[in-house]
Motif scaffolding. Structure first.
Motif, PDB file in Angstrom:
ATOM      1  N   THR A   1     -26.638  23.748   7.815  1.00 53.51           N
ATOM      2  CA  THR A   1     -27.619  23.605   6.190  1.00 53.51           C
ATOM      3  C   THR A   1     -26.954  22.610   6.471  1.00 53.51           C
ATOM      4  O   THR A   1     -25.536  21.303   7.024  1.00 53.51           O
ATOM      5  CB  THR A   1     -27.138  24.611   5.088  1.00 53.51           C
ATOM      6  OG1 THR A   1     -26.420  24.087   4.805  1.00 53.51           O
ATOM      7  CG2 THR A   1     -27.808  25.461   4.953  1.00 53.51           C
TER       8      THR A   1
ATOM      9  N   ASN B   1     -28.627  26.324  10.918  1.00 53.45           N
ATOM     10  CA  ASN B   1     -29.800  26.320  10.291  1.00 53.45           C
ATOM     11  C   ASN B   1     -30.341  25.128   9.278  1.00 53.45           C
ATOM     12  O   ASN B   1     -30.962  24.570   8.560  1.00 53.45           O
ATOM     13  CB  ASN B   1     -28.991  27.379   9.188  1.00 53.45           C
ATOM     14  CG  ASN B   1     -30.219  28.147   8.567  1.00 53.45           C
ATOM     15  OD1 ASN B   1     -31.154  27.763   8.708  1.00 53.45           O
ATOM     16  ND2 ASN B   1     -29.401  28.711   7.427  1.00 53.45           N
ATOM     17  N   THR B   2     -31.451  24.014  10.097  1.00 53.73           N
ATOM     18  CA  THR B   2     -31.627  22.979  10.127  1.00 53.73           C
ATOM     19  C   THR B   2     -32.515  22.331  11.060  1.00 53.73           C
ATOM     20  O   THR B   2     -33.103  22.025  11.471  1.00 53.73           O
ATOM     21  CB  THR B   2     -30.693  21.950  10.599  1.00 53.73           C
ATOM     22  OG1 THR B   2     -29.971  22.316  12.245  1.00 53.73           O
ATOM     23  CG2 THR B   2     -29.450  21.575   9.724  1.00 53.73           C
ATOM     24  N   ALA B   3     -33.471  24.044  11.232  1.00 56.67           N
ATOM     25  CA  ALA B   3     -34.737  23.776  11.705  1.00 56.67           C
ATOM     26  C   ALA B   3     -34.598  23.338  13.069  1.00 56.67           C
ATOM     27  O   ALA B   3     -34.164  22.950  13.981  1.00 56.67           O
ATOM     28  CB  ALA B   3     -36.241  23.825  11.429  1.00 56.67           C
TER      29      ALA B   3
ATOM     30  N   MET C   1     -30.239  29.906  15.141  1.00 58.02           N
ATOM     31  CA  MET C   1     -30.762  28.894  13.919  1.00 58.02           C
ATOM     32  C   MET C   1     -31.375  29.529  12.759  1.00 58.02           C
ATOM     33  O   MET C   1     -31.752  29.148  12.160  1.00 58.02           O
ATOM     34  CB  MET C   1     -31.860  28.593  14.713  1.00 58.02           C
ATOM     35  CG  MET C   1     -31.585  27.019  16.025  1.00 58.02           C
ATOM     36  SD  MET C   1     -32.546  26.209  17.065  1.00 58.02           S
ATOM     37  CE  MET C   1     -33.186  24.921  15.368  1.00 58.02           C
TER      38      MET C   1
END
Lengths: 695, 695
Positions: free
Chosen positions: A396, A424-426, A445
């Motif tokens: 993140t 998980n950071t788009a 993701m």
């Protein structure tokens, strides 16, 4: 050019040396235009023969007026003509010696009865020429291993160069192939090839599975299935894939009625029983998933590293909150979370206070001020832990992201155990994504996908034990066709060693009294009449008949019920031994077209309805396999003697289940058979009632 | 500057007019630097007071040597000092009249006992100055509605201008806030504000929920919860939010033991019972989700359109395969799929052959050659269908993507029903994504998220019926403290109108014989001894005592068992009426700190272990609410008379459950209470046994 002497091999279909594009044009808005542009743009190295009577060249390539005008017979021809022109085109291709036609033309069997008839004629024509067909109603193939972009999906234009790797896809849906191509490209998944098989009129799913098993570039084979043509062949191929160290993943449409309707109208596929497909997958070591997009990402991660070794999962993350939710979701999914070894705890000691050396490990909970060494030591310590079989890092937004990513890439490059990066950071951290793509590290993701990766890695590791193939059953002679009476079914069961209550057929009260005296009270009375299904509902059954007086009353009542249920037939009332209380099960055999006989084992009594507690296997099973099935039932604790009851005679129960399953030896004569209940007691397992329909 | 006369309001905390940054610097690698850069870059319009004794200005802003040197008392002060300097800093802020301190400083209560003590002292200091605290162990706030980027999360630097909208987040995890900020920005979700609340030492989750309910910009409030400080307050706020037409969504860590450990070490939160939180959410109309990333996307879609109206879901897609899998997954998730109205079928008639007008509607199955009119007519027909309450379009790579997107945007702009766009093209179709962002249409990119959006839309629509608040129970006097005997518990139950078997206390065989004759055989004998929990295990219970002889034998045995279990006490054996067979339930009352008394109702007998079939509600419940609970049990069919049994007396059963629940009136004296079994028969419902612990 001349007729072919033998059909083209699947290897040449997947990697053709030459191909003809019927209707080739420079106009990208047209089917033929999209195919040509994509082929050229992705650098197909084989010979392309554009066919267009109105052009001399297209995109600089020499154009031919017709297939028959070609100088050589091409391996493939792309056919996207209207349905009305299909027969003539296939005929022409056949005459010209084409190896296989990729038939994009739709609105055939999936559309109408006329379409189905046309499809059948086209297959007939092709067979006459020893020419193979892919489709119809397909969207072509994308084979990076052969630099072959033979599809109209517009995503080929935007994707840039192929990302080559070990993931193959065989899909009944063409649009889905285009969609999964995009997903793979976006997540760093390297592809060997993707084939859209449409209505499978000739070449079918298993042909391409076989091709990809033989293909050295392929390590993971993904399947999108609507209806399976040859289950037994897929089972055999799955065994071959396992022997070759290749994984097979599958998504199947038609799990529900709603999905089955869609599958039927989409590729004219009869979805068939989902439970039979699920059973095949479990027994063959194929991992069944619920989401196609996720399947391709899971495949990418599997392809990029070694198989998961012994041990659990080690998770490192930069968000304590995200880690807590992930811990919950992993626990609910039954995923094995690694216990850190003492050595690992010692390595984490300096950087994390006691009580914060959790798994998931929250990097945010480190001691003192932050430097990258803390992150690096933590990632390495968890990766090195001998009890960690797979490392998952959830990235993140956090400090030191680029360095952390380099550390993860370095761990991945060791190729000792799978490393799953959850970005998980788009779309945000564009540089990080780019770096992973460059390094060739596939990633996911979303937590949903991460969980599926972990579940699949564990399932493939455990699959070894589950993989089985039912032995061919010893032939059993069918007594007669039709709906068998209870005694007839029991005779079949007894011949397989299944215990049934002692019984004597009686035609009079006197005979019944003698029988009961011999068997011992209490007894059960059952009226026997051919063709009668619901005996209890018709008053043909009395249980717990305690003594002579009760027997006289019960006999009279059952006799009257027999006369009503089957008037004019000779009276037959069986006096049976009464079996004590126990746990009731239902055991059934069914035939599932192509899948062979299926053994269905479930909780009986009220549990059938409340629990839906049923497991399935290919029949026959051994007693040991029967025990494995019983252990998967929710009523398993009852068999072990829950709540102060004596445990049932498990050996007798497993032998009985195995005995029922051997009636698969009835072969084609078997329509269905059910033992209900099979009562398991501390003293044995007894088939109390049964019914069967034979053909 | 002087001490405050009253605390600052939460509205001013969320939208401060001025703020001081302690440790402000231009160095982006430092905490104070990141905060300052983000504030300036995102155009905060209030007054910023950088505090740094070594600088005259930073980023062109006048610097002050200390808080006490400020010309006015700021609304907020950002405190990211080391723990050792925390007390002095808070003291200084309090003296200066600061409204609230945002305390980023960590390693406090979540870290160690010393940290917890320091945290308590800091709260004490702040209270003395009427100053509020956010955190400690928090990451600040991001409030687009106030152009306030008061957080160190590096994602603020990459995001470009704020995307303003109606979604608020209150999060116990700061890292998660940064992560969800990214997700929202990437998926077109418009934000009103995000607050990281950390250890909630002073201001807690409910304070900010209250603030966002009052905030006119906010329409959907998302919560990430590790431990809830004031459940009753959240319940009351949820009712206020519903009245204001605002939805609340929540994700809670600590569903499992693993997640609870993480929550504890993360923000020193005791996760508490997940089932109590789940019950609160169901009763208060809060939608509980399992994934934080998904929650923020769901919130975005909810915020962007009207609430789901009557009817089912209409799905249009461009991949038949994707549609089939989605149909399966929707069916498994229990989502209502719309049946098209006749008029809709008529509108689809021209473009789709009969049998292909499915829901999901596969655009690929259209008749004849493709033109955009087909797509447009189909999308409009499904959107217009009166039975469709939500339109979902799954956009996989397909022809005419830009036009299709414009059509969807136009439908969305009508704001008649929610329009959910599933951009199932990964990062690929950059232009499409950009167009949706410009148009302000939030979207999801994965089926997993689409399913959660649909489930939430339906849940919020249905929530109206479920929302309830237990009435305050009428006070019940506690007989005494300690572990009550069965007769004592039954006396409490009888006083609430719960039926129990007839019973007589006996101290001799003769008395027992008289009692049994009066009650009627068969009877039950139970030895009564204070403090004895497991009566059956100790041989204190005999059921089905059929006649005098049996009673004599049983009495002697139970009397002997009593002497062993509770030597030296007076003999008491109760003779009880034997209640016929029925369905057994367990009804319990527990206290859950802050949540109030909880009624737990489950299947009894073997089903407890096999099914885990339990529902929960705040106590007390009415008989109608008890029936609603019973309907949620898997054993519900048994109560209705499954398998040929007579249905139980439902009115009596509901009255009995409600009666037990009224023992919540014991108030603080109630530790726990359990009726096991409550036997429901055709003739009534009887508490056969019970235990209770009172304080």
């Amino acid at each position: 050019m001349s007729r072919r002497s033998q059909p083209i091999g699947i290897d040449r279909v997947i990697a053709p040396r030459s191909l003809a594009l019927i209707g080739a044009t420079e106009d990208y808005t047209k089917f033929g235009g999209r195919f040509l542009h994509h082929l050229v743009e992705h650098g197909y190295a084989g010979q392309i023969y554009p066919i267009n009577p109105r052009r001399e060249t297209v995109l600089g390539l020499t154009c031919y007026p017709s297939i028959s005008a070609l100088p050589v017979a091409p391996d493939l021809a792309l056919v996207a003509v209207p349905a009305t022109a299909l027969e003539a085109t296939i005929e022409e291709c056949g005459k010209a010696g084409v190896g296989a036609c990729i038939v994009v033309t739709a609105q055939l069997a999936e559309f109408s009865a006329e379409g189905a008839a046309l499809e059948a004629r086209v297959v007939e024509i092709a067979r006459g020429y020893k020419m193979r067909l892919v489709g119809p109603n397909c969207m072509g193939m994308i084979v990076p291993a052969a630099d072959l972009a033979l599809s109209s999906t517009p995503t080929l234009r935007y994707s840039g160069p192929f990302r080559k790797g070990g993931v193959a896809l065989v899909s009944q849906s063409g649009a889905l192939m285009g969609s999964l191509y995009v997903q793979s490209h976006d997540h760093g998944v390297g592809l060997s090839g993707m084939v859209s098989i449409g209505n499978q009129a000739d070449l079918e799913l298993c042909d391409f599975v076989e091709g990809f098993i033989a293909d050295p570039a392929t390590r993971v084979i993904c399947l999108y299935v609507e209806g399976l043509k040859s289950p037994a062949r897929l089972r055999a191929l799955a065994a071959r894939a396992r022997a070759a160290g290749k994984a097979i993943l599958a998504v199947k449409a038609g799990r529900t009625a709603a999905g089955s309707v869609m599958a039927r109208s989409h590729t004219s596929s009869l979805a068939g029983s989902f439970s039979a497909f699920e059973t095949l997958c479990r027994e063959a070591g194929i991992v069944l998933l619920d989401d196609p997009d996720s399947m391709i990402l899971v495949a990418g991660v599997l392809d990029s590293g070694p198989a998961m070794a012994a041990g659990g999962i080690g998770v490192v993350c930069s968000s304590g909150g995200g880690g807590a939710v992930l811990a919950d979701r992993m626990a609910l999914a039954g995923l094995p979370v690694a216990e850190y070894a003492e050595g690992t705890r010692a390595r984490l000691d300096a950087d994390f206070q006691r009580g914060h050396q959790n798994n998931p490990l929250d990097l945010g909970a480190h001691v003192g001020s932050l430097d990258f060494g803390i992150f690096e030591r933590a990632i390495r310590a968890v990766h090195d832990d001998p009890g960690v079989g797979l490392l998952c890092y959830v990235l993140t937004p956090q400090p030191l992201m680029p360095q952390t990513l380099e550390c993860l890439i370095a761990q991945w490059q060791r190729q000792e155990k799978p490393v799953l990066v959850v970005l998980n950071t788009a779309r945000f951290a564009g540089d990080l994504r780019q770096r992973l793509l460059e390094a060739g590290v596939p990633f996911v993701m979303r937590t949903d996908d991460a969980l599926r990766v972990m579940q699949t890695a564990v399932a493939l590791r455990e699959a070894g034990a589950a993989v089985r193939s039912a032995a061919a059953p010893a032939p059993v002679a069918a007594p007669r066709a039709g709906f068998l009476t209870e005694p007839e079914v029991k005779a079949l069961l007894v011949a397989q060693g299944v215990a049934v209550p002692q019984a004597q057929a009686c035609d009079s009260e006197a005979a019944a009294l003698r029988a009961a005296a011999a068997i011992g009270y209490p007894v059960v009375l059952k009226g026997v009449a051919e063709g009668v299904v619901h005996k209890s509902d018709l008053g043909l059954v009395r249980v717990g008949v305690a003594d002579e007086a009760a027997l006289r009353r019960a006999f009279a009542e059952v006799a009257a019920a027999c006369a009503r249920a089957a008037p004019g037939t000779a009276l037959r009332i069986d006096v049976q031994q009464m079996i004590g209380a126990g746990v009731e099960l239902i055991v059934g055999l069914t035939q599932e077209a192509g899948f062979g006989p299926q053994l269905v084992l479930g909780a009986g009594g009220i549990h059938v309805e409340l629990l839906g507690d049923v497991v399935q296997a290919s029949a026959p099973v051994t007693p040991a396999e029967a025990e494995a099935m019983l252990r998967r039932l929710r009523v398993w604790p009852l068999l072990q003697g829950a709540r102060g009851q004596a445990p049932v005679d498990l050996a007798a129960l497993c032998a009985a289940v195995a005995g029922v399953s051997r009636l698969a030896g009835l072969g084609a004569a078997l329509v269905d058979l059910e033992v209900n209940p099979l009562r398991a007691t501390a003293g044995g397992a007894y088939a109390l009632d049964g019914r069967a329909t034979l053909a």
